[in-house]
Design a protein around this motif. Structure first.
Motif, PDB file in Angstrom:
ATOM      1  N   PRO A 147       0.811  -1.218   0.000  1.00  0.00           N
ATOM      2  CA  PRO A 147       0.000   0.000   0.000  1.00  0.00           C
ATOM      3  C   PRO A 147       0.842   1.265   0.000  1.00  0.00           C
ATOM      4  O   PRO A 147       1.734   1.437   0.818  1.00  0.00           O
ATOM      5  N   GLY A 148       0.565   2.106  -0.966  1.00  0.00           N
ATOM      6  CA  GLY A 148       1.250   3.378  -1.015  1.00  0.00           C
ATOM      7  C   GLY A 148       2.638   3.342  -1.616  1.00  0.00           C
ATOM      8  O   GLY A 148       3.329   4.364  -1.659  1.00  0.00           O
ATOM      9  N   ARG A 149       3.072   2.148  -2.049  1.00  0.00           N
ATOM     10  CA  ARG A 149       4.404   2.023  -2.618  1.00  0.00           C
ATOM     11  C   ARG A 149       4.320   1.426  -4.011  1.00  0.00           C
ATOM     12  O   ARG A 149       3.375   0.721  -4.348  1.00  0.00           O
ATOM     13  N   THR A 150       5.336   1.690  -4.792  1.00  0.00           N
ATOM     14  CA  THR A 150       5.414   1.085  -6.109  1.00  0.00           C
ATOM     15  C   THR A 150       6.464  -0.012  -6.115  1.00  0.00           C
ATOM     16  O   THR A 150       7.452   0.057  -5.396  1.00  0.00           O
ATOM     17  N   PHE A 151       6.246  -1.010  -6.933  1.00  0.00           N
ATOM     18  CA  PHE A 151       7.207  -2.089  -7.087  1.00  0.00           C
ATOM     19  C   PHE A 151       8.183  -1.823  -8.231  1.00  0.00           C
ATOM     20  O   PHE A 151       8.960  -2.699  -8.595  1.00  0.00           O
ATOM     21  N   SER A 152       8.118  -0.632  -8.782  1.00  0.00           N
ATOM     22  CA  SER A 152       8.971  -0.329  -9.919  1.00  0.00           C
ATOM     23  C   SER A 152      10.443  -0.563  -9.585  1.00  0.00           C
ATOM     24  O   SER A 152      10.948  -0.076  -8.574  1.00  0.00           O
ATOM     25  N   GLY A 153      11.118  -1.333 -10.437  1.00  0.00           N
ATOM     26  CA  GLY A 153      12.525  -1.612 -10.215  1.00  0.00           C
ATOM     27  C   GLY A 153      12.807  -2.775  -9.287  1.00  0.00           C
ATOM     28  O   GLY A 153      13.959  -3.122  -9.047  1.00  0.00           O
ATOM     29  N   TYR A 154      11.765  -3.392  -8.749  1.00  0.00           N
ATOM     30  CA  TYR A 154      11.941  -4.497  -7.818  1.00  0.00           C
ATOM     31  C   TYR A 154      11.687  -5.836  -8.510  1.00  0.00           C
ATOM     32  O   TYR A 154      10.816  -5.965  -9.351  1.00  0.00           O
ATOM     33  N   VAL A 155      12.454  -6.826  -8.098  1.00  0.00           N
ATOM     34  CA  VAL A 155      12.155  -8.208  -8.420  1.00  0.00           C
ATOM     35  C   VAL A 155      11.229  -8.726  -7.321  1.00  0.00           C
ATOM     36  O   VAL A 155      11.529  -8.569  -6.128  1.00  0.00           O
ATOM     37  N   MET A 156      10.105  -9.289  -7.705  1.00  0.00           N
ATOM     38  CA  MET A 156       9.144  -9.791  -6.737  1.00  0.00           C
ATOM     39  C   MET A 156       9.055 -11.310  -6.855  1.00  0.00           C
ATOM     40  O   MET A 156       9.276 -11.878  -7.927  1.00  0.00           O
ATOM     41  N   GLY A 157       8.712 -11.936  -5.763  1.00  0.00           N
ATOM     42  CA  GLY A 157       8.631 -13.392  -5.814  1.00  0.00           C
ATOM     43  C   GLY A 157       7.781 -13.962  -4.699  1.00  0.00           C
ATOM     44  O   GLY A 157       7.243 -13.221  -3.866  1.00  0.00           O
ATOM     45  N   ALA A 164      20.085  -6.659  -6.336  1.00  0.00           N
ATOM     46  CA  ALA A 164      20.370  -7.160  -4.993  1.00  0.00           C
ATOM     47  C   ALA A 164      20.494  -8.674  -5.032  1.00  0.00           C
ATOM     48  O   ALA A 164      19.853  -9.344  -5.829  1.00  0.00           O
ATOM     49  N   SER A 165      21.310  -9.206  -4.157  1.00  0.00           N
ATOM     50  CA  SER A 165      21.532 -10.653  -4.155  1.00  0.00           C
ATOM     51  C   SER A 165      20.481 -11.392  -3.346  1.00  0.00           C
ATOM     52  O   SER A 165      20.189 -12.552  -3.617  1.00  0.00           O
ATOM     53  N   ALA A 166      19.912 -10.733  -2.371  1.00  0.00           N
ATOM     54  CA  ALA A 166      18.952 -11.415  -1.492  1.00  0.00           C
ATOM     55  C   ALA A 166      17.652 -10.626  -1.420  1.00  0.00           C
ATOM     56  O   ALA A 166      17.632  -9.406  -1.616  1.00  0.00           O
ATOM     57  N   TYR A 167      16.582 -11.351  -1.119  1.00  0.00           N
ATOM     58  CA  TYR A 167      15.290 -10.707  -0.937  1.00  0.00           C
ATOM     59  C   TYR A 167      15.251 -10.072   0.444  1.00  0.00           C
ATOM     60  O   TYR A 167      15.273 -10.770   1.452  1.00  0.00           O
ATOM     61  N   GLY A 168      15.162  -8.762   0.458  1.00  0.00           N
ATOM     62  CA  GLY A 168      15.210  -8.044   1.723  1.00  0.00           C
ATOM     63  C   GLY A 168      13.855  -7.654   2.271  1.00  0.00           C
ATOM     64  O   GLY A 168      13.762  -7.211   3.414  1.00  0.00           O
ATOM     65  N   TYR A 169      12.822  -7.832   1.469  1.00  0.00           N
ATOM     66  CA  TYR A 169      11.482  -7.441   1.876  1.00  0.00           C
ATOM     67  C   TYR A 169      10.586  -8.666   1.889  1.00  0.00           C
ATOM     68  O   TYR A 169      10.492  -9.390   0.899  1.00  0.00           O
ATOM     69  N   TRP A 170       9.951  -8.869   3.038  1.00  0.00           N
ATOM     70  CA  TRP A 170       9.118 -10.054   3.226  1.00  0.00           C
ATOM     71  C   TRP A 170       7.759  -9.642   3.768  1.00  0.00           C
ATOM     72  O   TRP A 170       7.665  -8.800   4.664  1.00  0.00           O
ATOM     73  N   GLY A 171       6.729 -10.277   3.230  1.00  0.00           N
ATOM     74  CA  GLY A 171       5.404 -10.086   3.785  1.00  0.00           C
ATOM     75  C   GLY A 171       5.123 -11.135   4.844  1.00  0.00           C
ATOM     76  O   GLY A 171       5.909 -12.065   5.051  1.00  0.00           O
TER      77      GLY A 171
END
Length: 118
Positions: free
Chosen positions: A24-34, A102-109
């Motif tokens: 919410p309120g953020r964009t995923f632009s430029g991020y790898v999501m998984g 980035a080498s690692a996923y730094g953001y987790w839900g």
């Protein structure tokens, strides 16, 4: 980036579920999501990933042909469509993100439980 996952539940073998992940309120632009998953007693597994601005999607062999990752840029939401579910898909599923390069996923839900009954 705070990620909010939803859509888990209980389904019979062969059924389908769709997981959603929003920031919410953020964009995923430029991020790898998984999406990762972890079942009791098993190692964490990256089941799918997608570049936010590209068409590249990757899948674990265990889900190829059954799961589809996609994103809706307008809604800043990532989806995981899971079809032909099997009992071995039972796990807690986590939405993750990392900045490109980035080498690692730094953001987790928070995890969402998926249970497939036989």
């Amino acid at each position: 980036v705070q990620l909010q996952a939803s859509g888990g539940g209980l389904v019979q073998t062969g059924g389908s579920l769709r997981l959603s992940c929003a920031a919410p309120g953020r964009t995923f632009s430029g991020y790898v999501m998984g999406w990762f998953r972890q079942a009791p007693g098993k190692e964490r597994e990256l089941v799918a990933s997608i570049f936010w601005t590209g068409d590249s999607a990757r899948y674990a062999d265990s889900v190829k042909g059954r799961f589809t990752i996609s994103r809706d840029n307008a809604k800043n939401t990532v989806y995981l469509q899971m079809n032909s579910l099997k009992p071995e898909d039972t796990a807690v599923y986590y939405c993750v993100g990392k900045q490109g390069g980035a080498s690692a996923y730094g953001y987790w839900g928070q995890g969402t439980q998926v249970t497939v009954s036989s």
